[in-house]
Design an enzyme around this catalytic site. Structure first.
Site, mmCIF file in Angstrom:
data_model
loop_
_atom_site.group_PDB
_atom_site.id
_atom_site.type_symbol
_atom_site.label_atom_id
_atom_site.label_comp_id
_atom_site.label_asym_id
_atom_site.label_seq_id
_atom_site.Cartn_x
_atom_site.Cartn_y
_atom_site.Cartn_z
ATOM 1 N N HIS A 68 -6.342 27.694 31.700
ATOM 2 C CA HIS A 68 -7.723 28.000 32.100
ATOM 3 C C HIS A 68 -8.108 29.413 31.671
ATOM 4 O O HIS A 68 -9.203 29.629 31.149
ATOM 5 C CB HIS A 68 -7.876 27.913 33.635
ATOM 6 C CG HIS A 68 -7.732 26.545 34.210
ATOM 7 N ND1 HIS A 68 -6.886 26.269 35.260
ATOM 8 C CD2 HIS A 68 -8.319 25.361 33.900
ATOM 9 C CE1 HIS A 68 -6.981 24.990 35.588
ATOM 10 N NE2 HIS A 68 -7.834 24.411 34.765
ATOM 11 N N LYS A 70 -10.133 13.782 43.324
ATOM 12 C CA LYS A 70 -8.847 14.462 43.533
ATOM 13 C C LYS A 70 -8.685 14.945 44.973
ATOM 14 O O LYS A 70 -9.662 15.331 45.607
ATOM 15 C CB LYS A 70 -8.739 15.673 42.597
ATOM 16 C CG LYS A 70 -8.630 15.311 41.128
ATOM 17 C CD LYS A 70 -8.483 16.573 40.283
ATOM 18 C CE LYS A 70 -8.388 16.277 38.799
ATOM 19 N NZ LYS A 70 -8.499 17.503 37.981
ATOM 20 N N ARG A 89 -7.568 20.083 25.355
ATOM 21 C CA ARG A 89 -6.168 20.177 24.915
ATOM 22 C C ARG A 89 -5.855 19.067 23.927
ATOM 23 O O ARG A 89 -4.911 19.147 23.164
ATOM 24 C CB ARG A 89 -5.231 20.067 26.126
ATOM 25 C CG ARG A 89 -5.265 21.265 27.038
ATOM 26 C CD ARG A 89 -4.668 20.949 28.392
ATOM 27 N NE ARG A 89 -5.452 19.919 29.061
ATOM 28 C CZ ARG A 89 -5.413 19.659 30.363
ATOM 29 N NH1 ARG A 89 -4.592 20.329 31.130
ATOM 30 N NH2 ARG A 89 -6.163 18.724 30.894
ATOM 31 N N SER A 142 -2.969 21.730 35.790
ATOM 32 C CA SER A 142 -2.674 22.065 37.198
ATOM 33 C C SER A 142 -1.814 20.982 37.842
ATOM 34 O O SER A 142 -0.865 21.275 38.585
ATOM 35 C CB SER A 142 -3.968 22.224 37.997
ATOM 36 O OG SER A 142 -4.752 23.254 37.475
HETATM 37 O O1 PNS Z 1 -10.889 20.406 36.798
HETATM 38 P P1 PNS Z 1 -11.552 19.054 36.964
HETATM 39 O O2 PNS Z 1 -11.101 18.401 38.245
HETATM 40 O O3 PNS Z 1 -11.363 18.166 35.764
HETATM 41 O O4 PNS Z 1 -13.110 19.357 37.078
HETATM 42 C C1 PNS Z 1 -14.038 18.309 37.262
HETATM 43 C C2 PNS Z 1 -15.336 18.871 37.859
HETATM 44 C C3 PNS Z 1 -15.059 19.563 39.180
HETATM 45 C C4 PNS Z 1 -15.951 19.855 36.864
HETATM 46 C C5 PNS Z 1 -16.311 17.669 38.070
HETATM 47 O O5 PNS Z 1 -15.720 16.744 38.954
HETATM 48 C C6 PNS Z 1 -17.660 18.131 38.605
HETATM 49 O O6 PNS Z 1 -18.513 18.537 37.819
HETATM 50 N N1 PNS Z 1 -17.845 18.084 39.958
HETATM 51 C C7 PNS Z 1 -19.052 18.523 40.610
HETATM 52 C C8 PNS Z 1 -19.894 17.325 41.110
HETATM 53 C C9 PNS Z 1 -20.696 16.739 39.939
HETATM 54 O O7 PNS Z 1 -21.562 17.375 39.379
HETATM 55 N N2 PNS Z 1 -20.371 15.473 39.592
HETATM 56 C C10 PNS Z 1 -20.991 14.795 38.488
HETATM 57 C C11 PNS Z 1 -20.216 15.109 37.209
HETATM 58 S S1 PNS Z 1 -20.980 14.356 35.774
#
Ligand code: PNS
Length: 172
Positions: free
Chosen positions: A20, A44, A93, A130
């Site tokens: 990150h 998650k 990645r 992670s």
């Molecule tokens: O590190 P991650 O878990 O891959 O991140 C995913 C994250 C947190 C960026 C995604 O789940 C997110 O944007 N969550 C916020 C809620 C939201 O906007 N959901 C619609 C996504 S299109």
């Protein structure tokens, strides 16, 4: 006239890894300000609370000028609008990351028109995730060269606390 470009680098950061940090540093070379948005991924179950994830990221990124860490609850696109970001930054990645990111990028564009830009991270860090770091730690492997300084200890402590809680839950 001067223009300020702001990007949001979102994730669950459970916890922030060296992978990150690499992507955030690369993004900062392109944008005047990078806001690291510690968000909720409803798919998650995080090891660390939002407060802990924020604290870990803030400590690790404290020396990076033009980078700040904020919580982003609710829709990511609403957060982007509230901070005036013109782009969402995601690190790639490999192909699996792209497959996971494409629908989110298209959905976020559909919702408010925000663009997602992808940064290829350092190939030497491409194995770091992670979830894998936590799994290696859970099974007694070495993780201190995968996460910023101090984070490995926090992971071990959190895993011990969780295991202890589960044990108590089973015996009570
Ligand atoms: O590190 P991650 O878990 O891959 O991140 C995913 C994250 C947190 C960026 C995604 O789940 C997110 O944007 N969550 C916020 C809620 C939201 O906007 N959901 C619609 C996504 S299109």
């Amino acid at each position: 006239m001067s223009y300020v470009t702001i990007a949001v680098s979102p994730g669950s950061f459970d916890p922030l890894t060296l992978g990150h940090v690499d992507v955030i540093e690369r993004a900062r070379k392109v944008f005047d300000e990078v806001i690291v948005a510690v968000a909720v991924n409803s798919a998650k179950q995080p090891l660390f609370s939002l407060t802990e994830r924020l604290e870990i990221a803030r400590e690790a990124l404290a020396d990076l000028d033009g980078v700040r860490v904020e919580p982003a609850q609710g829709l990511l696109v609403d957060f982007c609008r509230s901070v005036g970001a013109t782009a969402i930054i995601k690190g790639l990645r490999g192909g699996a990351d792209f497959d996971a990111e494409l629908p989110m990028a298209l959905m976020n564009r559909h919702l408010v028109g925000v663009e997602t830009m992808f940064i290829i991270g350092d190939q030497n860090l491409a194995h770091i995730a992670s979830s894998l770091v936590k799994d290696v730690a859970r099974h007694g492997g070495r993780i201190d060269d995968l996460v910023p300084s101090g984070v490995a200890d926090r992971i071990h402590r959190a895993l011990r606390a969780r295991a202890h809680g589960q044990e108590n839950g089973r015996t009570s």
